[in-house]
Design a protein around this motif. Structure first.
Motif, mmCIF file in Angstrom:
data_model
loop_
_atom_site.group_PDB
_atom_site.id
_atom_site.type_symbol
_atom_site.label_atom_id
_atom_site.label_comp_id
_atom_site.label_asym_id
_atom_site.label_seq_id
_atom_site.Cartn_x
_atom_site.Cartn_y
_atom_site.Cartn_z
ATOM 1 N N UNK A 1 -9.523 -17.976 3.026
ATOM 2 C CA UNK A 1 -9.609 -16.572 2.625
ATOM 3 C C UNK A 1 -8.220 -15.959 2.502
ATOM 4 N N UNK A 2 -7.368 -16.227 3.489
ATOM 5 C CA UNK A 2 -6.021 -15.663 3.474
ATOM 6 C C UNK A 2 -5.200 -16.199 2.308
ATOM 7 N N UNK A 3 -5.435 -17.468 1.948
ATOM 8 C CA UNK A 3 -4.707 -18.046 0.816
ATOM 9 C C UNK A 3 -5.032 -17.305 -0.483
ATOM 10 N N UNK A 4 -6.275 -16.827 -0.607
ATOM 11 C CA UNK A 4 -6.682 -16.140 -1.829
ATOM 12 C C UNK A 4 -6.061 -14.751 -1.956
ATOM 13 N N UNK A 5 -5.760 -14.102 -0.821
ATOM 14 C CA UNK A 5 -5.226 -12.739 -0.874
ATOM 15 C C UNK A 5 -3.740 -12.697 -0.550
ATOM 16 N N UNK A 6 -3.077 -13.856 -0.546
ATOM 17 C CA UNK A 6 -1.641 -13.896 -0.270
ATOM 18 C C UNK A 6 -0.879 -13.077 -1.300
ATOM 19 N N UNK A 7 0.269 -12.562 -0.904
ATOM 20 C CA UNK A 7 1.060 -11.696 -1.785
ATOM 21 C C UNK A 7 1.588 -12.436 -3.017
ATOM 22 N N UNK A 8 1.614 -13.754 -2.966
ATOM 23 C CA UNK A 8 1.992 -14.520 -4.155
ATOM 24 C C UNK A 8 0.892 -14.498 -5.207
ATOM 25 N N UNK B 1 -1.795 -11.811 -5.101
ATOM 26 C CA UNK B 1 -2.311 -10.464 -5.304
ATOM 27 C C UNK B 1 -1.248 -9.431 -4.976
ATOM 28 N N UNK B 2 -1.327 -8.293 -5.633
ATOM 29 C CA UNK B 2 -0.395 -7.205 -5.342
ATOM 30 C C UNK B 2 -0.758 -6.541 -4.027
ATOM 31 N N UNK B 3 0.187 -5.838 -3.402
ATOM 32 C CA UNK B 3 -0.126 -5.115 -2.158
ATOM 33 C C UNK B 3 -1.268 -4.116 -2.373
ATOM 34 N N UNK B 4 -2.052 -3.890 -1.302
ATOM 35 C CA UNK B 4 -3.132 -2.909 -1.420
ATOM 36 C C UNK B 4 -2.564 -1.488 -1.365
ATOM 37 N N UNK B 5 -3.437 -0.500 -1.463
ATOM 38 C CA UNK B 5 -2.983 0.889 -1.539
ATOM 39 C C UNK B 5 -2.198 1.308 -0.293
ATOM 40 N N UNK B 6 -2.696 0.953 0.875
ATOM 41 C CA UNK B 6 -2.000 1.331 2.114
ATOM 42 C C UNK B 6 -0.620 0.686 2.166
ATOM 43 N N UNK B 7 -0.537 -0.585 1.777
ATOM 44 C CA UNK B 7 0.743 -1.289 1.804
ATOM 45 C C UNK B 7 1.717 -0.695 0.788
ATOM 46 N N UNK B 8 1.202 -0.322 -0.388
ATOM 47 C CA UNK B 8 2.057 0.322 -1.396
ATOM 48 C C UNK B 8 2.616 1.640 -0.871
ATOM 49 N N UNK B 9 1.786 2.388 -0.140
ATOM 50 C CA UNK B 9 2.249 3.650 0.455
ATOM 51 C C UNK B 9 3.351 3.399 1.480
ATOM 52 N N UNK B 10 3.219 2.329 2.243
ATOM 53 C CA UNK B 10 4.237 1.997 3.246
ATOM 54 C C UNK B 10 5.560 1.627 2.580
ATOM 55 N N UNK B 11 5.490 0.840 1.509
ATOM 56 C CA UNK B 11 6.702 0.479 0.766
ATOM 57 C C UNK B 11 7.392 1.739 0.250
ATOM 58 N N UNK B 12 6.597 2.654 -0.277
ATOM 59 C CA UNK B 12 7.165 3.899 -0.805
ATOM 60 C C UNK B 12 7.806 4.714 0.314
#
Length: 429
Positions: free
Chosen positions: A205-212, A214-225
């Protein structure tokens, strides 16, 4: 480790080298002809068939103890990691037999359950706990204070728990081959098998959602910003805010090492370095990185799931890069309920990237990525400032959240009144 060295290396290096030169081919290269017997016994096996136990008499043998100690008189965890990998090889071959080549594919987690507070004899034990008949198997291991004769290990004497994933290959083609599945006979064996199955599904499951992928989710994008805005504030001449001394840019935390791979650390197949040596080297570089970052002596908490990507040939050059990837509490967070907040301590996650080159430096391959978590008695923050570093930070944050959601009370090292055990009192690091 008594028994492990004999199992890991069975042929003197000079003999293996002369045989290779005489036969005129590289035994590490894949061939077209399978070498695994077609009539191998693949009937289901019991977990107990692969059980193996080794006692390291550190309290009884001062010269053996000497080989395990560091400059502070503490037992070197890196050396214990080498022993655990060697033990997993013994257990794997008890399950598969000698007709296959079995290699370490991943370390699924190494966790300190109870810190070692005294020098004592250590018992390393384990068995295959998950195998479905395909090429891989999960091996569960533990390190404990060695019990007295006739007694069993008490729960509070278990020091380290971990799991290794091993994969069996055809010695000729180097392709995965089937192994015997496990037979489950008791309720406890069913619990262990189900846990292994859960771990296997979670890794997929984790391999499928790895950042390589998939793009970061909404919460993660907010943290980057939010992190990016914080950087702008630090550099805005119209604002009084400046980067605090306890905030360190990620690129300033890097620590590097390189070394040639000598045959003394080869695996039982003679021409590749065994996984335990890589664990030892990456752990000790991660320790140095955490110490350099914090200017304190860090205490090891856990090794998060780590994968061996490519083998490391004897005679090649191994390059390691350690980076502080995440700190808890983080610099910015959507969730302010971290157990580390206001504790005076920081969990420091160090990522070690490894690659290998031939001596002529013509070919380079990644060999694995390892994530170690340490505890330091300081309030420190790491700050990414490039997109690549933001991805490293997010990946490490995901790891930290998974660990926080799965740890039990014995792993909760820091509470409202500080650490459950004073890290300076430990004799294993």
């Amino acid at each position: 480790m008594p028994g492990a060295m004999e199992m890991r290396v069975r042929t003197p290096w000079i003999e293996a080298l002369r045989t290779k030169q005489k036969e005129g081919h590289d035994p590490t290269e894949a061939g077209s002809t399978p070498a695994t017997p077609a009539d191998r016994d693949l009937t289901p096996k019991k977990m107990s068939d692969s059980y193996h136990r080794v006692v390291i008499p550190l309290a009884q043998d001062p010269w053996l103890l000497d080989s395990y100690l560091n400059a502070s008189g503490h037992i070197r965890l890196g050396t214990i990691f080498m022993d655990l990998d060697a033990l997993s090889g013994i257990i794997a071959y008890k399950h598969t037999g000698e007709d296959v080549t079995t290699v370490t594919a991943a370390v699924d987690r190494i966790t300190i359950k109870h810190p070692l507070m005294e020098i004592c004899d250590l018992e390393l034990s384990g068995q295959v706990t998950y195998a479905t008949g395909r090429s891989s198997m999960e091996i569960s291991l533990q390190v404990a204070k060695a019990p007295k004769n006739g007694e069993t290990v008490r729960k509070e004497d278990v020091l380290v728990e971990c799991a290794f994933t091993m994969v069996s290959l055809d010695p000729g083609t180097k392709k995965p081959v089937q192994i015997a599945p496990l037979r489950v006979d008791t309720a406890e064996e069913r619990r262990l098998f189900d846990l292994g199955e859960k771990n296997s599904k979670e890794k997929k499951r984790l391999a499928k959602i790895a950042l390589l992928k998939q793009t970061p989710n909404d919460e993660e994008s907010d943290l980057i910003h939010a992190l990016w805005l914080r950087q702008l504030e630090y550099h805005d001449p119209n604002l009084p805010i400046r980067k605090p001394d306890n905030v360190v840019y990620m690129d300033m935390t890097k620590t590097h090492s390189s070394q040639i791979m000598q045959p003394q650390y080869r695996n039982r197949h003679n021409f590749m370095i065994f996984g335990g040596f890589l664990l030892k080297q990456t752990f000790e570089l991660a320790f140095c990185c955490a110490a350099s970052f914090s200017h304190t002596r860090p205490s090891f908490i856990s090794l998060d799931p780590s994968t061996f990507e490519n083998p490391v040939p004897v005679g090649s050059v191994l390059y390691l890069t350690a980076t502080v990837a995440y700190t808890d509490p983080p610099l910015v967070s959507e969730n302010e309920s971290s157990s580390m907040k206001d504790s005076g301590f920081t969990k420091v996650q160090v990522r070690v990237d490894s690659k290998v080159r031939d001596v002529e430096h013509g070919h380079t391959k990644p060999t694995g990525q390892f994530s170690y978590t340490f505890l330091v008695e300081k309030d420190l923050k790491v700050m990414p400032r490039t997109y690549s570093e933001f991805m490293i930070w997010l990946d490490a944050r995901r790891r930290a959240e998974r660990v926080s959601s799965s740890v039990g009370p014995s792993e909760n090292l820091v509470g409202k009144d500080g650490p459950a055990k004073n890290p300076r009192d430990r004799v294993m690091e």
